[in-house]
Design a protein around this motif. Sequence first.
Motif, PDB file in Angstrom:
ATOM      1  N   LYS A 107      52.097  11.361  25.676  1.00  0.00           N
ATOM      2  CA  LYS A 107      53.093  11.102  26.718  1.00  0.00           C
ATOM      3  C   LYS A 107      53.196   9.614  27.036  1.00  0.00           C
ATOM      4  CE  LYS A 107      52.747  15.682  28.808  1.00  0.00           C
ATOM      5  NZ  LYS A 107      52.369  16.479  30.006  1.00  0.00           N
ATOM      6  N   ILE A 108      52.067   8.908  27.037  1.00  0.00           N
ATOM      7  CA  ILE A 108      52.101   7.467  27.295  1.00  0.00           C
ATOM      8  C   ILE A 108      52.863   6.747  26.183  1.00  0.00           C
ATOM      9  CG2 ILE A 108      50.677   5.376  27.375  1.00  0.00           C
ATOM     10  CD1 ILE A 108      48.596   6.971  28.917  1.00  0.00           C
ATOM     11  N   SER A 109      52.622   7.139  24.942  1.00  0.00           N
ATOM     12  CA  SER A 109      53.322   6.483  23.832  1.00  0.00           C
ATOM     13  C   SER A 109      54.820   6.708  23.914  1.00  0.00           C
ATOM     14  CB  SER A 109      52.780   6.972  22.482  1.00  0.00           C
ATOM     15  OG  SER A 109      53.136   8.319  22.231  1.00  0.00           O
ATOM     16  N   ALA A 110      55.240   7.892  24.376  1.00  0.00           N
ATOM     17  CA  ALA A 110      56.670   8.166  24.537  1.00  0.00           C
ATOM     18  C   ALA A 110      57.284   7.257  25.600  1.00  0.00           C
ATOM     19  CB  ALA A 110      56.892   9.630  24.898  1.00  0.00           C
ATOM     20  N   ASN A 111      56.567   7.047  26.703  1.00  0.00           N
ATOM     21  CA  ASN A 111      57.060   6.148  27.748  1.00  0.00           C
ATOM     22  C   ASN A 111      57.105   4.704  27.258  1.00  0.00           C
ATOM     23  OD1 ASN A 111      57.588   7.605  30.407  1.00  0.00           O
ATOM     24  ND2 ASN A 111      55.595   8.439  29.886  1.00  0.00           N
ATOM     25  N   LEU A 112      56.116   4.301  26.490  1.00  0.00           N
ATOM     26  CA  LEU A 112      56.133   2.949  25.930  1.00  0.00           C
ATOM     27  C   LEU A 112      57.328   2.755  24.999  1.00  0.00           C
ATOM     28  CD1 LEU A 112      52.345   2.401  25.114  1.00  0.00           C
ATOM     29  CD2 LEU A 112      53.686   1.224  26.873  1.00  0.00           C
ATOM     30  N   GLU A 125      55.361   6.829  16.258  1.00  0.00           N
ATOM     31  CA  GLU A 125      55.249   7.881  15.242  1.00  0.00           C
ATOM     32  C   GLU A 125      53.804   8.008  14.756  1.00  0.00           C
ATOM     33  OE1 GLU A 125      57.997   7.371  12.052  1.00  0.00           O
ATOM     34  OE2 GLU A 125      59.771   7.306  13.346  1.00  0.00           O
ATOM     35  N   GLN A 126      53.145   6.867  14.580  1.00  0.00           N
ATOM     36  CA  GLN A 126      51.756   6.889  14.127  1.00  0.00           C
ATOM     37  C   GLN A 126      50.855   7.567  15.150  1.00  0.00           C
ATOM     38  OE1 GLN A 126      50.300   3.035  12.889  1.00  0.00           O
ATOM     39  NE2 GLN A 126      48.158   3.682  13.001  1.00  0.00           N
ATOM     40  N   VAL A 127      51.052   7.242  16.433  1.00  0.00           N
ATOM     41  CA  VAL A 127      50.262   7.873  17.492  1.00  0.00           C
ATOM     42  C   VAL A 127      50.472   9.381  17.472  1.00  0.00           C
ATOM     43  CG1 VAL A 127      50.053   8.167  19.993  1.00  0.00           C
ATOM     44  CG2 VAL A 127      50.136   5.868  19.014  1.00  0.00           C
ATOM     45  N   ASN A 128      51.728   9.802  17.375  1.00  0.00           N
ATOM     46  CA  ASN A 128      52.030  11.234  17.381  1.00  0.00           C
ATOM     47  C   ASN A 128      51.404  11.945  16.184  1.00  0.00           C
ATOM     48  OD1 ASN A 128      53.490  11.051  19.746  1.00  0.00           O
ATOM     49  ND2 ASN A 128      55.467  10.860  18.726  1.00  0.00           N
TER      50      ASN A 128
END
Length: 236
Positions: free
Chosen positions: A90-95, A62-65
């Motif tokens: 997109k990377i944060s979503a995969n993580l 959430e913080q990244v987004n």
Amino acid sequence: MNEAHIASAFDRDLEAIQATLMKMGGMVETAVLDSARSLSDRDVELAEQVRKADKAIDALEEQVNEEAARVIALRAPTAGDLRTVLTVIKISANLERCGDYAKNLAKRTAILVETPEVSGTTASVLRMSREVQLMLKDALDAYIQRDEALAQRVILRDEDVDQMYTALFRELLTHMMEDPRNITACMHLHFIGKNIERMGDHVTSIAEQVVYLVTGHMPDDARPKQDRTAYVAEGL
């Protein structure tokens, strides 16, 4: 001067976002290994730690987004800069999805410790998890270094994870046929193996995003998929 100031501000913002992303990646690496280790060691307490840590992983996504959305709104990045921000999202979503799968694995540990251990299977799960964790480490290194060649190698290694999953599935089928008392434990282990295989897919997606970031294009060739469990089941 103003353009230089804007560029400098964007670089600082991006560094902050990437630092959050790398922190998230490190936590996911730990979750992947600890979830499998909790099963191997039949450690319910470690499994619970993995489950609780998933909330922190979700919070970092959430913080990244939020930070990425703010950068897009305030800095209006274009071309390569915009591609970088979108790649981070997109990377944060995969993580985050990898973290979810690790949590699901840990949830089943509490059930499996109440059943007899199925010989050899937890070692297979641990090997799969270790390979996915190493793939994730390399994918994140490829992102930081903008290393397309390393990212491409990660993509190819997904085939190894698929083959490990197929071998585990075959092993579980054998145990279930030899002794029906193994069926409950083997079904849980199958879902665990599938979760790890899906983690590998998400790590591969991260590597594909690195290729996109560096080249501006997604990898041309469809990655090979070697999940042959349907064929295995038909042959037995």
